[in-house]
Design an enzyme around this catalytic site. Structure first.
Site, PDB file in Angstrom:
ATOM      1  N   THR A  99       0.660  -1.164   0.065  1.00 25.18           N
ATOM      2  CA  THR A  99       0.021  -0.070   0.065  1.00 25.18           C
ATOM      3  C   THR A  99       0.843   1.119  -0.030  1.00 25.18           C
ATOM      4  O   THR A  99       1.521   1.540   0.946  1.00 25.18           O
ATOM      5  CB  THR A  99      -0.882  -0.066   1.305  1.00 25.18           C
ATOM      6  OG1 THR A  99      -1.730  -1.305   1.489  1.00 25.18           O
ATOM      7  CG2 THR A  99      -2.010   1.217   1.130  1.00 25.18           C
ATOM      8  N   LYS A 174      -8.176   0.966  -2.063  1.00 23.56           N
ATOM      9  CA  LYS A 174      -7.365   0.336  -0.713  1.00 23.56           C
ATOM     10  C   LYS A 174      -7.728   1.404   0.288  1.00 23.56           C
ATOM     11  O   LYS A 174      -8.149   1.095   1.373  1.00 23.56           O
ATOM     12  CB  LYS A 174      -6.198   0.195  -1.222  1.00 23.56           C
ATOM     13  CG  LYS A 174      -5.326  -0.154   0.096  1.00 23.56           C
ATOM     14  CD  LYS A 174      -5.771  -1.679   0.606  1.00 23.56           C
ATOM     15  CE  LYS A 174      -4.778  -1.845   2.031  1.00 23.56           C
ATOM     16  NZ  LYS A 174      -5.408  -3.048   2.611  1.00 23.56           N
ATOM     17  N   LYS A 243       0.377   4.900   8.541  1.00 22.09           N
ATOM     18  CA  LYS A 243       0.634   5.369   7.003  1.00 22.09           C
ATOM     19  C   LYS A 243      -0.234   5.623   6.182  1.00 22.09           C
ATOM     20  O   LYS A 243      -0.520   6.682   5.454  1.00 22.09           O
ATOM     21  CB  LYS A 243       1.568   4.279   6.616  1.00 22.09           C
ATOM     22  CG  LYS A 243       1.713   4.303   5.096  1.00 22.09           C
ATOM     23  CD  LYS A 243       2.712   3.221   4.735  1.00 22.09           C
ATOM     24  CE  LYS A 243       1.964   1.726   4.774  1.00 22.09           C
ATOM     25  NZ  LYS A 243       1.208   0.984   3.811  1.00 22.09           N
TER      26      LYS A 243
HETATM   27  P1  NAP Z   1       6.117  -5.958   7.065  1.00 22.63           P
HETATM   28  O1  NAP Z   1       5.827  -7.415   7.692  1.00 22.63           O
HETATM   29  O2  NAP Z   1       6.530  -4.968   8.007  1.00 22.63           O
HETATM   30  O3  NAP Z   1       7.168  -6.283   5.855  1.00 22.63           O
HETATM   31  C1  NAP Z   1       7.717  -5.115   5.172  1.00 22.63           C
HETATM   32  C2  NAP Z   1       8.444  -5.843   4.015  1.00 22.63           C
HETATM   33  O4  NAP Z   1       9.379  -4.501   3.587  1.00 22.63           O
HETATM   34  C3  NAP Z   1       9.566  -6.819   4.715  1.00 22.63           C
HETATM   35  O5  NAP Z   1      10.013  -7.410   3.743  1.00 22.63           O
HETATM   36  C4  NAP Z   1      10.741  -5.527   4.872  1.00 22.63           C
HETATM   37  O6  NAP Z   1      12.261  -6.116   4.666  1.00 22.63           O
HETATM   38  C5  NAP Z   1      10.617  -4.750   3.507  1.00 22.63           C
HETATM   39  N1  NAP Z   1      11.202  -3.360   3.864  1.00 22.63           N
HETATM   40  C6  NAP Z   1      11.056  -2.444   4.670  1.00 22.63           C
HETATM   41  N2  NAP Z   1      11.665  -1.270   4.543  1.00 22.63           N
HETATM   42  C7  NAP Z   1      12.753  -1.557   3.220  1.00 22.63           C
HETATM   43  C8  NAP Z   1      13.691  -0.903   2.728  1.00 22.63           C
HETATM   44  N3  NAP Z   1      14.174   0.165   3.225  1.00 22.63           N
HETATM   45  N4  NAP Z   1      14.388  -1.701   1.732  1.00 22.63           N
HETATM   46  C9  NAP Z   1      14.007  -2.876   1.315  1.00 22.63           C
HETATM   47  N5  NAP Z   1      13.106  -3.354   1.998  1.00 22.63           N
HETATM   48  C10 NAP Z   1      12.388  -2.998   2.745  1.00 22.63           C
HETATM   49  O7  NAP Z   1       4.834  -5.558   6.224  1.00 22.63           O
HETATM   50  P2  NAP Z   1       3.423  -6.289   5.818  1.00 22.63           P
HETATM   51  O8  NAP Z   1       2.695  -6.396   7.179  1.00 22.63           O
HETATM   52  O9  NAP Z   1       3.655  -7.417   5.193  1.00 22.63           O
HETATM   53  O10 NAP Z   1       2.867  -5.436   4.963  1.00 22.63           O
HETATM   54  C11 NAP Z   1       3.465  -4.855   3.719  1.00 22.63           C
HETATM   55  C12 NAP Z   1       2.548  -4.018   2.850  1.00 22.63           C
HETATM   56  O11 NAP Z   1       1.158  -4.486   2.694  1.00 22.63           O
HETATM   57  C13 NAP Z   1       2.407  -2.778   3.527  1.00 22.63           C
HETATM   58  O12 NAP Z   1       2.224  -1.551   2.491  1.00 22.63           O
HETATM   59  C14 NAP Z   1       0.891  -2.795   4.208  1.00 22.63           C
HETATM   60  O13 NAP Z   1       0.584  -1.533   4.538  1.00 22.63           O
HETATM   61  C15 NAP Z   1       0.334  -3.508   3.331  1.00 22.63           C
HETATM   62  N6  NAP Z   1      -0.658  -4.431   3.831  1.00 22.63           N
HETATM   63  C16 NAP Z   1      -0.241  -5.018   5.038  1.00 22.63           C
HETATM   64  C17 NAP Z   1      -1.668  -5.576   5.812  1.00 22.63           C
HETATM   65  C18 NAP Z   1      -1.247  -6.465   6.930  1.00 22.63           C
HETATM   66  O14 NAP Z   1      -2.572  -6.925   7.422  1.00 22.63           O
HETATM   67  N7  NAP Z   1      -0.277  -6.837   7.476  1.00 22.63           N
HETATM   68  C19 NAP Z   1      -2.662  -6.095   5.006  1.00 22.63           C
HETATM   69  C20 NAP Z   1      -2.960  -5.460   3.677  1.00 22.63           C
HETATM   70  C21 NAP Z   1      -1.840  -4.637   3.067  1.00 22.63           C
HETATM   71  P3  NAP Z   1      12.889  -6.607   6.078  1.00 22.63           P
HETATM   72  O15 NAP Z   1      12.518  -8.171   6.284  1.00 22.63           O
HETATM   73  O16 NAP Z   1      14.309  -6.677   5.846  1.00 22.63           O
HETATM   74  O17 NAP Z   1      12.435  -5.750   7.277  1.00 22.63           O
END
Ligand code: NAP
Length: 294
Positions: A99, A174, A243
């Protein structure tokens, strides 16, 4: 998809890990990149190639899927000498499922267009459990034919692909859906706080909601244990919803629209974030309700 898809997946966090796993289970050839390499080990064990950089991954694959935190993370994997953009080849495809903001998404769509790369603006609705069970709803923006062409890939990770319109329509949709999720979560937390203040059990709220067919919503069930046990293991972390709330408010301001309830919810989330709860599930706002907002 005439050329056999070779998918490169970037971002193996809470959501991306489960989504990439479902692509592997569906039989796609999947290679991965993640900033923290330890998260790639289970994929290497399954025979997936692990790329050392986003560029190396993009060189291996004709489809790159990104599922990273925010625009800064997206920029980190896309830009610079080791970024995906440096290996863009005409005819390849970028599917962003993170997102991001509508502005950032529009700029990605333009970059891809100029490079002859297909682009799908495809954030997802559904949290950790839905990602694990391949039950996400894909909110797809882009050319309609491109969405249809890549639907088999999307459907390996979700239950439905909803066409929203040209990019950044997927992201715009979204944000609207997350506005409701943010308000519902805060409503549950506030109702529980009010119940407790009046000396009644918050569990009675959930019982009432479940008994009323018009209010019996699956999302309430998902958050019930968090609210009643006051435990907040991350499913959708507060930092990501904060965010998204900032994106909602920025978009509304650009269009001269006010979103007073979303603004209040964002203040509460901000307070919770500043209390150190960014990594917890967004229902953690409950902890901050006893204190007045600054
Ligand atoms: P998350 O668990 O925090 O994972 C974030 C990912 O981004 C990790 O692979 C992280 O790598 C990578 N990342 C962060 N900063 C980075 C950087 N500077 N350079 C390279 N890689 C980087 O997040 P998530 O919950 O999976 O969510 C991912 C996205 O989907 C977000 O935009 C969120 O808003 C959206 N979303 C989330 C959900 C939910 O329920 N969680 C639902 C729908 C949509 P590392 O492993 O190295 O930290």
């Amino acid at each position: 998809m005439s050329i056999p898809p070779r998918i490169g997946f970037i971002g193996l966090g809470t959501m991306g890990r489960a989504m990439a796993m479902n692509l592997v289970k569906a039989g796609f050839t999947v290679s991965v990149y993640n900033r923290t390499r330890r998260r790639t080990i289970e994929f290497a064990d399954l025979g997936c190639e692990v790329a050392a950089t986003p560029r190396a991954l993009a060189k291996l694959c004709n489809i790159v899927i990104t599922m990273v935190s925010d625009p800064a993370a997206m920029e980190a994997v896309m830009e610079g000498p080791e970024g995906v953009s440096s290996a863009f080849a005409g005819g390849n495809t970028l599917i962003n499922m993170s997102t991001l903001s509508p502005d950032y998404t529009a700029s990605l769509a333009k970059t891809c267009f100029l490079a002859g790369v297909n682009f799908l603006d495809c954030p997802v609705s559904g949290s950790k459990g839905a990602a694990e069970d391949a039950q996400l709803v894909m909110l797809a923006g882009g050319e309609k034919e491109t969405v249809e062409k890549f639907s088999p890939v999307l459907k390996a990770m979700g239950r439905a692909v909803l066409y929203a319109g040209p990019a950044p329509a997927g992201t715009a949709l979204k944000l609207c859906v997350n506005l409701i999720v943010a308000q519902l979560t805060t409503a549950l937390a506030e109702a529980a706080a009010l119940a407790q203040a009046q000396g009644i059990a918050p569990a009675l709220i959930f019982k009432t909601l479940a008994l009323n067919p018009s209010l019996n919503c699956g999302y309430f069930d998902l958050k019930k244990d968090n609210i009643l046990k006051k435990e907040f293991p991350p499913a959708f972390p507060l930092k990501h919803m904060l965010k998204d709330a900032r994106f909602m408010l920025a978009e509304a301001a650009k269009k001269k629209l006010t979103l007073p309830v979303t603004a209040a919810v964002a203040s509460l989330m901000e307070k919770s974030y500043n209390s150190g709860y960014g990594e917890k599930d967004l229902s953690v706002v409950l902890r901050n309700l006893a204190e007045p907002l600054g």
